[in-house]
Design an enzyme around this catalytic site. Sequence first.
Site, short mmCIF file in Angstrom:
data_model
loop_
_atom_site.label_atom_id
_atom_site.label_comp_id
_atom_site.label_asym_id
_atom_site.label_seq_id
_atom_site.Cartn_x
_atom_site.Cartn_y
_atom_site.Cartn_z
N TYR A 135 -1.37 7.04 8.27
CA TYR A 135 -0.81 8.34 7.88
C TYR A 135 -1.18 9.44 8.88
O TYR A 135 -1.22 10.61 8.54
CB TYR A 135 -1.31 8.75 6.48
CG TYR A 135 -0.80 7.89 5.34
CD1 TYR A 135 0.04 6.81 5.56
CD2 TYR A 135 -1.16 8.16 4.03
CE1 TYR A 135 0.50 6.01 4.51
CE2 TYR A 135 -0.71 7.38 2.97
CZ TYR A 135 0.11 6.30 3.22
OH TYR A 135 0.55 5.53 2.17
N LYS A 185 -6.00 -6.34 7.56
CA LYS A 185 -4.97 -7.37 7.76
C LYS A 185 -5.12 -7.81 9.20
O LYS A 185 -4.20 -7.73 10.01
CB LYS A 185 -3.58 -6.76 7.47
CG LYS A 185 -2.44 -7.75 7.49
CD LYS A 185 -2.50 -8.81 6.40
CE LYS A 185 -1.35 -9.80 6.57
NZ LYS A 185 -1.56 -11.05 5.81
N ASP A 218 -3.28 -8.72 1.37
CA ASP A 218 -2.45 -9.52 0.46
C ASP A 218 -3.33 -10.30 -0.52
O ASP A 218 -3.09 -10.33 -1.73
CB ASP A 218 -1.47 -10.44 1.22
CG ASP A 218 -2.08 -11.05 2.48
OD1 ASP A 218 -3.26 -10.77 2.79
OD2 ASP A 218 -1.38 -11.83 3.16
N ASP A 242 -3.98 3.47 -0.41
CA ASP A 242 -2.95 4.14 -1.23
C ASP A 242 -2.29 3.12 -2.16
O ASP A 242 -2.15 3.33 -3.37
CB ASP A 242 -1.91 4.76 -0.27
CG ASP A 242 -0.98 5.74 -0.96
OD1 ASP A 242 -1.10 5.92 -2.18
OD2 ASP A 242 -0.13 6.32 -0.27
N ASP A 246 -2.81 2.24 -6.59
CA ASP A 246 -1.77 2.22 -7.64
C ASP A 246 -1.90 0.93 -8.43
O ASP A 246 -1.70 0.91 -9.65
CB ASP A 246 -0.36 2.34 -7.04
CG ASP A 246 0.19 3.77 -7.19
OD1 ASP A 246 -0.60 4.71 -6.99
OD2 ASP A 246 1.39 3.93 -7.51
#
Length: 348
Positions: A135, A185, A218, A242, A246
């Site tokens: 970001y 990752k 993942d 982020d 959620d």
Amino acid sequence: MKNYALALIPGDGIGVDVTDAAMKVMQAAAARFGFGLTLETFPWSCNYYHETGAMMPEDGIETLRGFDAVFLGAVGWPETVPDSVSLHGLLLPIRKAFNQYANIRPHRLLNGVEGPLKASGFDILCIRENTEGEYSGAGGRVHQGKGNEVAVETSVFTREGVERILRFGFEQARSRRKHLTSVTKSNAQKYSMVFWDEVTRELATEYSDVTVSHMHIDAMAAKMVMAPEQLDVVVASNLFGDILTDLGAAIQGGLGFAASANINPDRSSPSMFEPVHGSAPDIAGKNIANPIAAIWSGAMMLDHLGETDAANAVLAAIELATAQGIGIRPGLHSTDQITTAILGALEK
Ligand code: NAD
């Protein structure tokens, strides 16, 4: 008597309702524990954008700098202002300008709340890097609207940025169950994420009392569903954090329970507290938004300000209410009813 100056940015949609609820509880806590809160409200939002052409004034950051903390509801009204404009015009500039590099999000089931999983005994502290990574806003578009259009967006990972968020995570792990999971990752992203893994290994030698696990994003998503009770402190980049939070909100019963703090750990500028959820246009103005995420974020703010007893009392009041079934499912109680129940519990 100590007095704290708070800047309030209710923002859009349910941000307004939940900020109002949270401030009622904060004022009640202040009265009970003998400190003052002086609130100043700023109308910066998508409406403000319509009126002025900007999400906040040019001197907005300088205006906020003088406050002890910032409390934000939610920002975004995608029907009229593109989300990329509202997010990059208000929330992200504040996080970056004030070096609020640690975004802390607790995920656990409050008393009485049933999540969608069989697992119930989890207590996860997600720490999201909050100022750079995916970001960072570095990129651009050329040949816009043409067949040969190109869009480039570059993640930025600096040694300072990666090291400080991991160090913050290690410190948090030390004060909890001494386990840190670093999420990357690095099999697919062979520069930035390999770098992140290397810094984690370097720091781990300084924190030999903390057990470290490395997980790919993942696999982590699956683990948060299959075995969340095995997780303690989780540290991730801006984008990964982020998304994972959620998921964390979902397993703790929904976005209405997910609190967050954007912390500047060296306290050189104000920190900002806000629920994880957005402006929820689908339920805005209906008095059915769950204010618990915002009130819990307020408790995190009190804790950061040093009002630990008041913070603990607010959290206890939330759980007294939820233990009685108040606000535990969407639509069961109104925003006002939940707020009133928590205010009542705070007096006990
Ligand atoms: P959202 O969080 O606003 O809503 C997602 C779903 O969760 C909706 O169905 C909503 O009704 C429900 N929900 C959210 N908070 C709730 C609460 N307190 N009580 C009950 N239900 C709740 O996410 P979205 O729909 O993707 O985004 C809407 C707008 O909010 C967009 O403009 C987005 O950019 C913005 N947004 C802002 C922030 C922020 O300010 N920090 C965060 C996320 C999204």
